[in-house]
Design a protein around this motif. Structure first.
Motif, PDB file in Angstrom:
ATOM      1  N   UNK A   1       0.844  -1.192   0.000  1.00  0.00           N
ATOM      2  CA  UNK A   1       0.000   0.000   0.000  1.00  0.00           C
ATOM      3  C   UNK A   1       0.881   1.245   0.000  1.00  0.00           C
ATOM      4  N   UNK A   2       0.540   2.199  -0.855  1.00  0.00           N
ATOM      5  CA  UNK A   2       1.325   3.430  -0.917  1.00  0.00           C
ATOM      6  C   UNK A   2       0.963   4.397   0.204  1.00  0.00           C
ATOM      7  N   UNK A   3      -0.065   4.078   0.970  1.00  0.00           N
ATOM      8  CA  UNK A   3      -0.442   4.916   2.095  1.00  0.00           C
ATOM      9  C   UNK A   3       0.201   4.473   3.394  1.00  0.00           C
ATOM     10  N   UNK A   4       0.132   3.172   3.680  1.00  0.00           N
ATOM     11  CA  UNK A   4       0.611   2.676   4.976  1.00  0.00           C
ATOM     12  C   UNK A   4       1.651   1.565   4.865  1.00  0.00           C
ATOM     13  N   UNK A   5       1.847   1.007   3.687  1.00  0.00           N
ATOM     14  CA  UNK A   5       2.877  -0.012   3.499  1.00  0.00           C
ATOM     15  C   UNK A   5       2.438  -1.441   3.751  1.00  0.00           C
ATOM     16  N   UNK A   6       1.147  -1.677   3.962  1.00  0.00           N
ATOM     17  CA  UNK A   6       0.683  -3.046   4.209  1.00  0.00           C
ATOM     18  C   UNK A   6       0.879  -3.902   2.963  1.00  0.00           C
ATOM     19  N   UNK A   7       1.293  -5.158   3.131  1.00  0.00           N
ATOM     20  CA  UNK A   7       1.559  -6.032   1.978  1.00  0.00           C
ATOM     21  C   UNK A   7       0.285  -6.673   1.427  1.00  0.00           C
ATOM     22  N   UNK A   8       0.191  -6.733   0.121  1.00  0.00           N
ATOM     23  CA  UNK A   8      -0.969  -7.320  -0.557  1.00  0.00           C
ATOM     24  C   UNK A   8      -1.027  -8.828  -0.344  1.00  0.00           C
ATOM     25  N   UNK A   9      -2.233  -9.331  -0.134  1.00  0.00           N
ATOM     26  CA  UNK A   9      -2.455 -10.766  -0.080  1.00  0.00           C
ATOM     27  C   UNK A   9      -2.063 -11.442   1.215  1.00  0.00           C
ATOM     28  N   UNK A  10      -1.662 -10.689   2.216  1.00  0.00           N
ATOM     29  CA  UNK A  10      -1.258 -11.280   3.489  1.00  0.00           C
ATOM     30  C   UNK A  10      -2.273 -10.955   4.563  1.00  0.00           C
ATOM     31  N   UNK A  11      -2.301 -11.794   5.568  1.00  0.00           N
ATOM     32  CA  UNK A  11      -3.116 -11.516   6.748  1.00  0.00           C
ATOM     33  C   UNK A  11      -2.230 -10.802   7.754  1.00  0.00           C
ATOM     34  N   UNK A  12      -2.730  -9.683   8.266  1.00  0.00           N
ATOM     35  CA  UNK A  12      -1.958  -8.904   9.232  1.00  0.00           C
ATOM     36  C   UNK A  12      -2.767  -8.731  10.507  1.00  0.00           C
ATOM     37  N   UNK A  13      -2.069  -8.455  11.592  1.00  0.00           N
ATOM     38  CA  UNK A  13      -2.702  -8.116  12.854  1.00  0.00           C
ATOM     39  C   UNK A  13      -2.723  -6.600  12.970  1.00  0.00           C
ATOM     40  N   UNK A  14      -3.853  -6.055  13.411  1.00  0.00           N
ATOM     41  CA  UNK A  14      -3.969  -4.607  13.591  1.00  0.00           C
ATOM     42  C   UNK A  14      -4.783  -4.327  14.841  1.00  0.00           C
ATOM     43  N   UNK A  15      -4.667  -3.109  15.350  1.00  0.00           N
ATOM     44  CA  UNK A  15      -5.353  -2.731  16.579  1.00  0.00           C
ATOM     45  C   UNK A  15      -6.636  -1.953  16.322  1.00  0.00           C
ATOM     46  N   UNK A  16      -7.012  -1.745  15.072  1.00  0.00           N
ATOM     47  CA  UNK A  16      -8.259  -1.069  14.749  1.00  0.00           C
ATOM     48  C   UNK A  16      -8.140   0.439  14.640  1.00  0.00           C
ATOM     49  N   UNK A  17      -7.027   1.005  15.056  1.00  0.00           N
ATOM     50  CA  UNK A  17      -6.842   2.456  14.987  1.00  0.00           C
ATOM     51  C   UNK A  17      -5.753   2.827  13.981  1.00  0.00           C
ATOM     52  N   UNK A  18      -5.380   1.891  13.136  1.00  0.00           N
ATOM     53  CA  UNK A  18      -4.350   2.142  12.129  1.00  0.00           C
ATOM     54  C   UNK A  18      -3.044   1.450  12.434  1.00  0.00           C
ATOM     55  N   UNK A  19      -2.774   1.157  13.687  1.00  0.00           N
ATOM     56  CA  UNK A  19      -1.532   0.474  14.046  1.00  0.00           C
ATOM     57  C   UNK A  19      -1.619  -0.989  13.632  1.00  0.00           C
ATOM     58  N   UNK A  20      -0.533  -1.485  13.043  1.00  0.00           N
ATOM     59  CA  UNK A  20      -0.514  -2.866  12.562  1.00  0.00           C
ATOM     60  C   UNK A  20       0.870  -3.469  12.736  1.00  0.00           C
ATOM     61  N   UNK A  21       0.899  -4.797  12.794  1.00  0.00           N
ATOM     62  CA  UNK A  21       2.138  -5.540  13.008  1.00  0.00           C
ATOM     63  C   UNK A  21       2.749  -5.895  11.669  1.00  0.00           C
ATOM     64  N   UNK A  22       3.976  -5.421  11.421  1.00  0.00           N
ATOM     65  CA  UNK A  22       4.723  -5.739  10.211  1.00  0.00           C
ATOM     66  C   UNK A  22       5.596  -6.954  10.528  1.00  0.00           C
ATOM     67  N   UNK A  23       5.158  -8.129  10.073  1.00  0.00           N
ATOM     68  CA  UNK A  23       5.866  -9.372  10.403  1.00  0.00           C
ATOM     69  C   UNK A  23       7.239  -9.429   9.745  1.00  0.00           C
ATOM     70  N   UNK A  24       7.406  -8.821   8.570  1.00  0.00           N
ATOM     71  CA  UNK A  24       8.700  -8.852   7.885  1.00  0.00           C
ATOM     72  C   UNK A  24       9.760  -8.075   8.660  1.00  0.00           C
ATOM     73  N   UNK A  25       9.367  -6.900   9.179  1.00  0.00           N
ATOM     74  CA  UNK A  25      10.311  -6.065   9.925  1.00  0.00           C
ATOM     75  C   UNK A  25      10.267  -6.362  11.422  1.00  0.00           C
ATOM     76  N   UNK A  26       9.320  -7.180  11.853  1.00  0.00           N
ATOM     77  CA  UNK A  26       9.155  -7.505  13.266  1.00  0.00           C
ATOM     78  C   UNK A  26       8.921  -6.250  14.095  1.00  0.00           C
ATOM     79  N   UNK A  27       8.072  -5.323  13.590  1.00  0.00           N
ATOM     80  CA  UNK A  27       7.814  -4.033  14.223  1.00  0.00           C
ATOM     81  C   UNK A  27       6.339  -3.673  14.104  1.00  0.00           C
ATOM     82  N   UNK A  28       5.873  -2.835  15.024  1.00  0.00           N
ATOM     83  CA  UNK A  28       4.561  -2.217  14.886  1.00  0.00           C
ATOM     84  C   UNK A  28       4.711  -0.987  14.016  1.00  0.00           C
TER      85      UNK A  28
END
Length: 141
Positions: free
Chosen positions: A31-58
């Motif tokens: 995504x060009x807005x937030x960087x989320x990867x296409x086609x993957x399942x991600x964890x998020x907190x509902x307020x925009x914060x999400x877990x980037x599994x590749x970088x191991x960071x929120x």
């Protein structure tokens, strides 16, 4: 995001190829807005914060690295979602298909981008209903 059949004629014949070039060529499947990867399942907190599994960071809603306080309930609040990229028109004009006018957005960023347009259309629809009710049905209820 699928295009409704009644809106299909607003888009060019090669929209599928153009959309894929923007989403996977230029944006590299993120995504060009937030960087989320296409086609993957991600964890998020509902307020925009999400877990980037590749970088191991929120990350926050704009893709910047953040620190999340270690709370006991953070995993209980986290939700899982499937990310799907869509090509969006920055100026909401479907006939303007210049590269600078197209963006690859996830569902969240696309809805945030389209919010003012959705509000404008909602106001117009409600105003039109009220005007038709006043004109043909007497007082609007």
């Amino acid at each position: 995001m699928p295009i409704r059949p009644e809106h299909r004629f607003f888009y060019p014949i090669d929209w599928r190829e153009l959309s894929m070039a923007i989403r996977f060529g230029r944006a590299q499947g993120r995504c060009e807005g937030c960087g989320r990867p296409h086609g993957r399942k991600i964890y998020h907190l509902g307020d925009g914060r999400w877990w980037d599994a590749e970088a191991n960071r929120w990350r926050d809603g704009w893709g910047r690295r953040i620190r999340v306080a270690a709370e006991a309930d953070i995993l209980g609040r986290a939700r899982r979602t499937h990310v799907v990229l869509a090509a969006a028109h920055r100026d909401h004009n479907t006939s303007n298909n210049a590269d600078a006018n197209l963006a690859a957005f996830c569902q969240r960023c696309h809805m945030i981008h389209d919010r003012p347009e959705h509000q404008r259309r909602r106001w117009r629809t409600l105003f039109r209903r009220k005007a038709i009710g006043d004109l043909f049905g007497g007082p609007y209820r």
